[in-house]
Design a protein around this motif. Structure first.
Motif, PDB file in Angstrom:
ATOM      1  N   ASN A   1       7.766-117.381  50.290  1.00 47.94           N
ATOM      2  CA  ASN A   1       6.447-118.266  50.347  1.00 47.94           C
ATOM      3  C   ASN A   1       5.479-116.881  49.767  1.00 47.94           C
ATOM      4  O   ASN A   1       5.672-115.926  50.131  1.00 47.94           O
TER       5      ASN A   1
ATOM      6  N   LEU B   1       1.383-117.657  48.907  1.00 44.15           N
ATOM      7  CA  LEU B   1       0.098-118.444  48.628  1.00 44.15           C
ATOM      8  C   LEU B   1      -0.947-117.685  47.642  1.00 44.15           C
ATOM      9  O   LEU B   1      -1.762-118.378  47.540  1.00 44.15           O
TER      10      LEU B   1
ATOM     11  N   TRP C   1       5.707-122.331  48.870  1.00 45.43           N
ATOM     12  CA  TRP C   1       6.154-122.197  50.247  1.00 45.43           C
ATOM     13  C   TRP C   1       7.448-122.636  50.321  1.00 45.43           C
ATOM     14  O   TRP C   1       7.771-123.836  50.129  1.00 45.43           O
TER      15      TRP C   1
ATOM     16  N   THR D   1      -4.358-124.571  48.391  1.00 45.49           N
ATOM     17  CA  THR D   1      -4.316-124.017  49.514  1.00 45.49           C
ATOM     18  C   THR D   1      -5.396-123.721  50.264  1.00 45.49           C
ATOM     19  O   THR D   1      -6.453-123.259  49.512  1.00 45.49           O
TER      20      THR D   1
END
Length: 465
Positions: A415, A417, A438, A451
């Motif tokens: 993951n 972000l 993710w 996100t």
């Protein structure tokens, strides 16, 4: 009608069978027949008539009985339906009465609390006024004593008087400090009372309205420039007392009565004040530390930028590792991650977490709490933050080469972000790894459209699992 005709026939038959004594036979031939033959024939005719009449009467009575039974059954069915409807109506009525009683009790309790809060507020105001009067009197006395001290200093008083004067000053200053502390405590209690009063007012509005809708308004006009992510020490003209009175995080912003999401200044412990975006709901306030929405901000930044923060607080931004550490070390915190994929599916996950300081490259410690998003960060214990120009883990050089942006890379884990923003789901595996994604352990990778990461203080009943 048939019964009446049958009775008439029976009467005629009886009359013919037993004529009157004075009646004379009209037929001359009848007088010539023997008496026994006439009586026998008459009796047979009467029997036939009587039998026919009884047969018809039986048929009529049977039909009447059938009709009466059918009517009685219909009446019983209607009565049973009425009884069921009446019972249901009675139950609904009793439930409505119970709810009405509960609502009356709740309303009475709220009114009593509101009255108590009003009385406490009036009492606090009176106490504050008396304290302010005492303070002004003490200030006047201090001014007079200072004048006397200046006069005494000019006249060179003896050392004993100087000692008494200094002791008196210390007593006055101690009283001044105690009064200031008391005023601060009274102010905090007053803010708490205002918060509870607003909460009671909100509950009363919910009870009096048929439906409650939560409205969120923007805090600033979109045409104005949003506040930056720099510290406020050199930008504000407010006094130091105003700066020290700022809330420590967004949960304290909520406790002070704010009910709109937006940009607010905060001052965590041992930190200069700075702006943050507070996400406020009916349950409390959370401090947003990362937001990705449309790719308007490039997240492939250096270590310095990730440490200090970049972007636009009203759109896409990274708050900064230094500010995150200043907020997180106030108390145990909850990390809330909310993700949106390219099919408009939204999921979230929450962790209890702690964040180490710059000496440990902001190492992250997580413990899974709840959420409907598959867990992908449970094993993140002591993982350091890395960027393309600052590799703080063993495998960082490979991870930052295969990925973009800065993140807590766990052996090139699944993951990131803060990766490169793409406007559709990438087809290639390498492109997906360099984008926002993710990937739970042993699961499929989620390519993400938006996100939001926020933090809030952990409640007293939250504990590590």
């Amino acid at each position: 009608m048939k019964l009446a005709l049958l009775l008439v026939l029976l009467a005629l038959a009886w009359a013919s069978a037993y004529p009157a004594k004075d009646a004379k036979p009209e037929d001359p031939t009848a007088s010539e027949l023997p008496a026994d033959n006439r009586s026998r024939f008459a009796m047979l005719d009467d029997v036939r008539l009587l039998a026919n009449g009884l047969l018809q009467l039986g048929h009529s009575l049977r039909e009447f009985v059938h009709k009466t039974k059918g009517q009685i059954n219909d009446i019983f069915n209607k009565l049973s339906i009425f009884d069921r409807s009446f019972n249901q109506l009675s139950e609904v009525t009793s439930e409505i009465r119970e709810k009405e009683e509960e609502l009356k009790k709740t309303t009475s309790v709220l009114k009593a609390n509101n009255q108590e809060i009003k009385s406490l507020s009036l009492e606090i105001h009176s106490k504050m006024n008396s304290i302010l009067e005492e303070r002004s009197q003490l200030q006047t006395k201090v001014g007079g004593l200072e004048e006397k001290i200046s006069g005494l200093s000019q006249s060179l008083p003896p050392a004993e008087q100087l000692g008494e004067i200094s002791q008196l000053k210390e007593v006055i200053y101690a009283q001044e400090r105690s009064i200031t502390a008391l005023l601060k405590e009274v102010k905090g209690q007053h803010e708490q009372l205002n918060f509870h009063r607003d909460k009671i007012k909100l509950l009363e509005e919910r009870l009096s309205s048929d439906a409650f809708q939560e409205t969120m308004e923007k805090t600033a006009d979109s045409t104005h420039e949003a506040p930056g992510l720099e510290y406020l020490a050199h930008n504000l003209t407010n006094s130091s007392s105003d700066m020290n009175d700022l809330p420590s995080d967004c949960s304290e912003v909520f406790s002070r009565g704010e009910r709109k999401s937006g940009i607010y200044p905060i001052k965590p412990n041992q930190s200069e004040p700075f702006y943050v975006y507070c996400q406020i709901t009916a349950d409390g306030g959370s401090t947003v530390i990362q937001s990705r929405q449309d790719g308007s901000v490039d997240f492939d930044q250096t270590w310095e930028r990730y440490e200090n923060g970049f972007g636009n607080l009203e759109k896409e931004f990274w708050l900064g590792l230094r500010k995150m550490y200043a907020i997180a070390r106030e108390s145990r915190s909850i990390l809330h991650i909310e993700l949106e994929d390219w099919k408009q599916g939204r999921r979230f996950i929450e962790y209890l977490f702690t964040l180490e300081g710059p000496a440990s490259h902001y190492a992250l410690h997580l413990t899974h709490l709840s959420g409907d998003l598959p867990d992908a960060m449970t094993n993140y214990t002591g993982i350091r933050f890395s960027t393309k120009d600052n590799h703080s883990n063993k495998e960082d050089s490979t991870c930052t080469h295969n990925h973009t942006g800065g993140w807590w890379f766990n052996t090139c884990g699944g993951n990131n972000l803060n990766g490169r923003y793409t406007h559709s789901r990438p087809r290639g595996r390498i492109e997906r790894k360099r984008g926002i994604h993710w990937r739970p352990a042993g699961g499929n990778s989620y390519s993400l459209k938006a996100t939001t990461i926020s933090i809030r203080p952990a409640a007293h009943d939250d504990s590590f699992l």
